[in-house]
Motif scaffolding. Structure first.
Motif, PDB file in Angstrom:
ATOM      1  N   ARG A  91       0.849  -1.196   0.000  1.00  0.00           N
ATOM      2  CA  ARG A  91       0.000   0.000   0.000  1.00  0.00           C
ATOM      3  C   ARG A  91       0.880   1.240   0.000  1.00  0.00           C
ATOM      4  NH1 ARG A  91      -2.057   2.976   4.445  1.00  0.00           N
ATOM      5  NH2 ARG A  91      -3.907   4.220   3.944  1.00  0.00           N
ATOM      6  N   VAL A  92       0.520   2.200  -0.850  1.00  0.00           N
ATOM      7  CA  VAL A  92       1.256   3.454  -0.965  1.00  0.00           C
ATOM      8  C   VAL A  92       0.273   4.616  -0.843  1.00  0.00           C
ATOM      9  CG1 VAL A  92       2.666   4.917  -2.474  1.00  0.00           C
ATOM     10  CG2 VAL A  92       3.066   2.448  -2.403  1.00  0.00           C
ATOM     11  N   ARG A  93       0.589   5.563   0.046  1.00  0.00           N
ATOM     12  CA  ARG A  93      -0.245   6.756   0.231  1.00  0.00           C
ATOM     13  C   ARG A  93       0.282   7.860  -0.697  1.00  0.00           C
ATOM     14  NH1 ARG A  93       1.153   7.730   6.219  1.00  0.00           N
ATOM     15  NH2 ARG A  93       3.153   7.201   5.240  1.00  0.00           N
ATOM     16  N   LEU A  94      -0.574   8.294  -1.618  1.00  0.00           N
ATOM     17  CA  LEU A  94      -0.185   9.256  -2.652  1.00  0.00           C
ATOM     18  C   LEU A  94      -1.037  10.511  -2.538  1.00  0.00           C
ATOM     19  CD1 LEU A  94       1.132  10.111  -5.395  1.00  0.00           C
ATOM     20  CD2 LEU A  94      -0.669   8.770  -6.517  1.00  0.00           C
ATOM     21  N   ALA A  95      -0.382  11.668  -2.490  1.00  0.00           N
ATOM     22  CA  ALA A  95      -1.083  12.953  -2.492  1.00  0.00           C
ATOM     23  C   ALA A  95      -0.732  13.705  -3.763  1.00  0.00           C
ATOM     24  CB  ALA A  95      -0.704  13.786  -1.271  1.00  0.00           C
ATOM     25  N   MET A  96      -1.756  14.269  -4.431  1.00  0.00           N
ATOM     26  CA  MET A  96      -1.539  14.992  -5.682  1.00  0.00           C
ATOM     27  C   MET A  96      -2.412  16.242  -5.729  1.00  0.00           C
ATOM     28  SD  MET A  96      -1.538  11.870  -8.492  1.00  0.00           S
ATOM     29  CE  MET A  96      -0.768  12.913  -9.750  1.00  0.00           C
ATOM     30  N   ALA A 107      -3.640   6.602 -15.212  1.00  0.00           N
ATOM     31  CA  ALA A 107      -2.585   5.721 -15.720  1.00  0.00           C
ATOM     32  C   ALA A 107      -1.765   5.138 -14.580  1.00  0.00           C
ATOM     33  CB  ALA A 107      -1.675   6.489 -16.683  1.00  0.00           C
ATOM     34  N   VAL A 108      -1.531   5.923 -13.525  1.00  0.00           N
ATOM     35  CA  VAL A 108      -0.772   5.424 -12.376  1.00  0.00           C
ATOM     36  C   VAL A 108      -1.511   4.283 -11.699  1.00  0.00           C
ATOM     37  CG1 VAL A 108       0.056   6.021 -10.055  1.00  0.00           C
ATOM     38  CG2 VAL A 108       0.476   7.578 -11.980  1.00  0.00           C
ATOM     39  N   LEU A 109      -2.820   4.430 -11.523  1.00  0.00           N
ATOM     40  CA  LEU A 109      -3.604   3.365 -10.893  1.00  0.00           C
ATOM     41  C   LEU A 109      -3.591   2.096 -11.745  1.00  0.00           C
ATOM     42  CD1 LEU A 109      -6.695   5.304  -9.477  1.00  0.00           C
ATOM     43  CD2 LEU A 109      -4.632   4.575  -8.276  1.00  0.00           C
ATOM     44  N   ALA A 113      -1.999  -1.351 -10.281  1.00  0.00           N
ATOM     45  CA  ALA A 113      -2.818  -2.562 -10.171  1.00  0.00           C
ATOM     46  C   ALA A 113      -2.134  -3.754 -10.825  1.00  0.00           C
ATOM     47  CB  ALA A 113      -4.188  -2.324 -10.805  1.00  0.00           C
ATOM     48  N   ALA A 114      -1.412  -3.488 -11.897  1.00  0.00           N
ATOM     49  CA  ALA A 114      -0.731  -4.570 -12.609  1.00  0.00           C
ATOM     50  C   ALA A 114       0.451  -5.125 -11.826  1.00  0.00           C
ATOM     51  CB  ALA A 114      -0.256  -4.079 -13.974  1.00  0.00           C
ATOM     52  N   THR A 115       0.932  -4.366 -10.813  1.00  0.00           N
ATOM     53  CA  THR A 115       2.084  -4.805 -10.021  1.00  0.00           C
ATOM     54  C   THR A 115       1.696  -5.109  -8.575  1.00  0.00           C
ATOM     55  OG1 THR A 115       2.630  -2.482  -9.593  1.00  0.00           O
ATOM     56  CG2 THR A 115       3.738  -3.556 -11.435  1.00  0.00           C
ATOM     57  N   GLU A 116       0.400  -5.313  -8.339  1.00  0.00           N
ATOM     58  CA  GLU A 116      -0.077  -5.685  -7.007  1.00  0.00           C
ATOM     59  C   GLU A 116       0.211  -4.619  -5.958  1.00  0.00           C
ATOM     60  OE1 GLU A 116      -1.866  -8.552  -6.418  1.00  0.00           O
ATOM     61  OE2 GLU A 116      -1.800  -8.785  -8.582  1.00  0.00           O
ATOM     62  N   ILE A 117       0.115  -3.341  -6.348  1.00  0.00           N
ATOM     63  CA  ILE A 117       0.296  -2.232  -5.411  1.00  0.00           C
ATOM     64  C   ILE A 117      -1.037  -1.520  -5.223  1.00  0.00           C
ATOM     65  CG2 ILE A 117       1.420  -0.002  -5.008  1.00  0.00           C
ATOM     66  CD1 ILE A 117       3.795  -1.015  -6.618  1.00  0.00           C
ATOM     67  N   GLU A 118      -1.439  -1.326  -3.980  1.00  0.00           N
ATOM     68  CA  GLU A 118      -2.654  -0.584  -3.672  1.00  0.00           C
ATOM     69  C   GLU A 118      -2.281   0.884  -3.440  1.00  0.00           C
ATOM     70  OE1 GLU A 118      -4.515  -2.354  -0.325  1.00  0.00           O
ATOM     71  OE2 GLU A 118      -5.013  -4.227  -1.372  1.00  0.00           O
ATOM     72  N   VAL A 119      -2.828   1.766  -4.256  1.00  0.00           N
ATOM     73  CA  VAL A 119      -2.551   3.195  -4.124  1.00  0.00           C
ATOM     74  C   VAL A 119      -3.733   3.863  -3.437  1.00  0.00           C
ATOM     75  CG1 VAL A 119      -2.133   5.356  -5.345  1.00  0.00           C
ATOM     76  CG2 VAL A 119      -1.066   3.242  -6.158  1.00  0.00           C
ATOM     77  N   ASP A 120      -3.454   4.512  -2.314  1.00  0.00           N
ATOM     78  CA  ASP A 120      -4.465   5.284  -1.587  1.00  0.00           C
ATOM     79  C   ASP A 120      -4.234   6.748  -1.938  1.00  0.00           C
ATOM     80  OD1 ASP A 120      -6.237   6.411   0.144  1.00  0.00           O
ATOM     81  OD2 ASP A 120      -5.338   5.636   1.987  1.00  0.00           O
ATOM     82  N   ALA A 121      -4.981   7.259  -2.935  1.00  0.00           N
ATOM     83  CA  ALA A 121      -4.734   8.595  -3.483  1.00  0.00           C
ATOM     84  C   ALA A 121      -5.626   9.638  -2.825  1.00  0.00           C
ATOM     85  CB  ALA A 121      -4.960   8.595  -4.989  1.00  0.00           C
TER      86      ALA A 121
END
Length: 294
Positions: A91-96, A107-109, A113-121
């Motif tokens: 899980r990665v916490r992303l602020a933009m 595109a980032v999401l 998703a293709a690399t099994e990473i959960e992005v909490d934007a």
């Protein structure tokens, strides 16, 4: 030294006060202060000193914060590896900032998703100097600055430049200027402007226009939403500077600005030694920006 106490010291470096650390860590200020006393004893040197009614880091405290960054980063990488073994996902916490997320986040999401990473934007729209402190709450902070502003220079922050986006002048389609593709700054001295709040790249460029023309732009409205700004321009209430990729209203005409450098630079801020998943998200942001440039 206890890792939890090192984390508290890092929180203090990020947030600037014992009270803010206590709020963030769900502790009482007295409990935080007590932990700092224990850490000072462990270090064998004063880490905090009085600064009026507040306290600040000593030189030794600042040095220990840098080491705390390294220790905590190593612990987080170990925790990430174990979590990946358990669930297969990180899980990665992303602020933009909003207009940047419109361009890059889809595109980032997809890539994450293709690399099994959960992005909490999340959206975070602050002036450039206020972006690095947000790393106290996020793994990656995507921010923007005027291209003439120096990038963050801190041993506690890694800066990855993502892209350069030109700023254009947008005018109403009914304006005589709309028959052209470019305009010089000298021709804009007598127009009313709709701008953003001070401290953001668009407003910084207006200051440059003032320096070139010798006339301070007449800013009649200040908004943070580019959709609103374009609607006001389309309705004839002024002209505005707009990031090139953010302009979408059919009632305005973007013009290339001549006579002054006008662009904003996108950057991804992280800690110096990011976790593997955090580095992957920064890579996804860079890829999305490169695709957009093409």
């Amino acid at each position: 030294m206890d890792v939890k106490r090192l984390r508290l010291l890092r929180e203090f470096a990020d947030r600037g006060s014992v009270g803010a650390v206590a709020d963030a860590m769900h502790m009482t200020p007295s409990a935080v202060s007590q932990q700092f006393k224990v850490l000072t004893k462990e270090a064998g040197v004063e880490l905090l000193e009085a600064d009026g009614r507040r306290v600040r880091l000593t030189a030794a405290g600042q040095a220990l914060v840098l080491r705390a960054d390294e220790v905590i980063a190593a612990v987080e990488r170990a925790q990430e590896e174990m979590a990946t073994y358990r669930s297969g996902r990180s899980r990665v916490r992303l602020a933009m900032f909003p207009s940047g997320s419109t361009l890059l986040l889809p595109a980032v999401l997809d890539r994450a998703a293709a690399t099994e990473i959960e992005v909490d934007a999340s959206h975070l729209d602050v002036g450039y100097p206020d972006a690095p402190p947000a790393l106290a709450d996020f793994d990656v902070v995507v921010t923007h600055r005027d291209e003439r502003t120096a990038a963050v220079a801190s041993p506690r922050v890694r800066v990855t430049e993502l892209m350069r986006e030109p700023l254009d002048v947008v005018v109403p389609r009914t304006s005589s200027l709309a028959q052209r593709d470019s305009v010089s700054v000298a021709e804009l001295a007598d127009h009313d402007w709709i701008s953003v709040e001070g401290g953001f790249p668009v407003d910084d460029v207006l200051l440059s226009i003032s320096a070139v023309t010798g006339v301070a732009p007449r800013v009649t409205q200040r908004m943070l939403d580019f959709t609103t700004i374009e609607a006001l321009v389309a309705a004839g209430h002024g002209i505005a500077l707009m990031p090139r990729h953010a302009s979408r209203h059919p009632g305005v005409k973007p013009l290339v600005l001549e006579g002054v450098r006008a662009a904003r630079v996108y950057e991804a801020l992280t800690r110096p030694r990011p976790r593997r998943a955090v580095a992957a998200v920064v890579g996804a942001l860079a890829d999305a920006a490169a695709d957009l440039a093409e």
